[in-house]
Design a protein around this motif. Structure first.
Motif, PDB file in Angstrom:
ATOM      1  N   ILE A 243     -12.102 -81.804 -14.518  1.00  0.00           N
ATOM      2  CA  ILE A 243     -10.937 -81.315 -13.777  1.00  0.00           C
ATOM      3  C   ILE A 243     -11.365 -80.506 -12.554  1.00  0.00           C
ATOM      4  N   GLU A 244     -12.278 -79.570 -12.764  1.00  0.00           N
ATOM      5  CA  GLU A 244     -12.659 -78.648 -11.701  1.00  0.00           C
ATOM      6  C   GLU A 244     -13.448 -79.329 -10.587  1.00  0.00           C
ATOM      7  N   LYS A 247     -11.131 -81.743  -8.781  1.00  0.00           N
ATOM      8  CA  LYS A 247      -9.852 -81.156  -8.368  1.00  0.00           C
ATOM      9  C   LYS A 247      -8.670 -81.989  -8.873  1.00  0.00           C
ATOM     10  N   GLN A 249      -6.328 -81.040 -11.220  1.00  0.00           N
ATOM     11  CA  GLN A 249      -5.542 -80.113 -12.033  1.00  0.00           C
ATOM     12  C   GLN A 249      -4.136 -80.602 -12.363  1.00  0.00           C
ATOM     13  N   ARG A 250      -3.719 -81.705 -11.774  1.00  0.00           N
ATOM     14  CA  ARG A 250      -2.391 -82.263 -12.065  1.00  0.00           C
ATOM     15  C   ARG A 250      -2.473 -83.643 -12.716  1.00  0.00           C
ATOM     16  N   THR A 277      -4.334 -73.102 -19.895  1.00  0.00           N
ATOM     17  CA  THR A 277      -5.143 -73.015 -18.675  1.00  0.00           C
ATOM     18  C   THR A 277      -4.743 -74.026 -17.602  1.00  0.00           C
ATOM     19  N   TYR A 278      -4.304 -75.208 -18.023  1.00  0.00           N
ATOM     20  CA  TYR A 278      -3.888 -76.259 -17.085  1.00  0.00           C
ATOM     21  C   TYR A 278      -2.509 -76.772 -17.518  1.00  0.00           C
ATOM     22  N   VAL A 281      -1.374 -80.408 -16.818  1.00  0.00           N
ATOM     23  CA  VAL A 281      -2.166 -81.523 -17.343  1.00  0.00           C
ATOM     24  C   VAL A 281      -1.622 -81.941 -18.709  1.00  0.00           C
TER      25      VAL A 281
END
Length: 307
Positions: A243-244, A247, A249-250, A277-278, A281
């Motif tokens: 994810i990080e 990028k 995050q959606r 945290t997300y 997601v």
């Protein structure tokens, strides 16, 4: 008419899809595993022979096959790709063959595009993602000896560990040991040691114990519930770098493999962890399977070669 073939070389079996160049399925079938990290040369060669016999029956001739895509476990080892192609050529196929990691074809099938994230937790475990710029990142999938946290193998190993801890007094009040003994048809810890270290015992045999965790969770076993939670945490740790770094995050995460699809305790624990945290997601079921993902990839390769 010419055809494409998509092959998903999973840990325990191989799924094969034969389709026309528009991706319309003609035939789907299974043969034995072609995984060099867990199988022997003779067995793998027999799987390829059976596979190509069915492909020839479907297409009339191997000359009618314009592209084969194989997604297989163990591609991190460069020798695996070489051996897989040698098996293909030994069957008389002379056309294009593309070999890639099984996570790539799984993503293509699951998201219907080579974009997004897939989390696989079956016999082994891996997370893989591709963003809109074509950047890729993978976590896990380095084999049961040094990795595969959150996998069926990891769960099976932990269940066996809990059994021996119960036998020597480190653990009390768990129904897991009795369930393991029953499934394996064994009676003593010495029998268990013989099974675990027996030369014919494979990682698939260990992973086959994983459903015991879910059954024990349903019966309220504290150790099983703790194991389900730690399994979810291990899978979460696979997700975060993907994810990080990309990028995403959606991006929804497609989930594949028996650990995530058949254990609601792991699935719900992972959902809760992600929500904290997300929150944007979501975990989703794959649109198509990995073998069809290989078909889509084959069609895409054909299209590019004709442009």
């Amino acid at each position: 008419m010419t055809y494409v073939v998509g092959i998903d070389g999973g840990g325990t079996k191989t799924a094969v899809d034969v389709a026309n160049e528009q991706g319309e399925l003609l035939k789907q079938f299974h043969v034995g595993a072609i995984n060099y990290n867990g199988g022997d040369e003779e067995t793998i060669a027999a799987s390829f022979a059976q596979m190509f016999e069915s492909i020839k029956e479907s297409c009339g001739s191997l000359d009618q096959v314009s592209q084969i895509v194989i997604g297989a476990a163990g591609i991190s080892n460069p020798q695996v790709s070489i051996k897989l192609e040698q098996n293909v050529r030994a069957q008389g196929y002379e056309g294009p063959v593309y070999i890639t990691g099984d996570q790539e074809i799984a993503l293509y099938g699951a998201q219907n595009a080579m974009e997004g994230i897939i989390l696989i937790a079956g016999t082994g475990s891996i997370c893989f993602g591709v963003n809109g710029y074509g950047e890729k990142h993978r976590t896990g999938g380095f084999g049961h000896l040094i990795d595969d946290e959150g996998s069926g193998y990891s769960i099976g190993r932990q269940l066996l560990s809990l059994l021996v801890q119960a036998e020597d007094g480190r653990l009390k009040d768990s129904i897991i040991p009795a369930m393991v003994y029953e499934q394996l048809g064994l009676r003593t810890v010495q029998d268990i040691i013989g099974f675990v270290y027996g030369k014919h015992t494979t990682k698939k045999d260990i992973a086959a114990l994983a459903p015991i965790m879910t059954k024990a969770c349903e019966l309220g076993d504290a150790q099983a519930l703790k194991l389900a939670k730690s399994t979810a945490e291990s899978l979460y740790e696979l997700i975060v770098p993907v994810i990080e770094r990309l990028k995403l995050q959606r991006s929804p995460i497609a989930i594949s493999g028996s650990v995530l699809q058949k254990s609601p305790f792991v699935h719900s624990a992972l959902e809760r962890k992600l929500a904290s945290t997300y929150p944007q997601v979501k975990l989703i079921m794959p649109i198509k399977d990995a073998a069809y993902g290989a078909v889509l990839m084959a069609c895409s390769l054909n299209h590019r070669s004709h442009v």
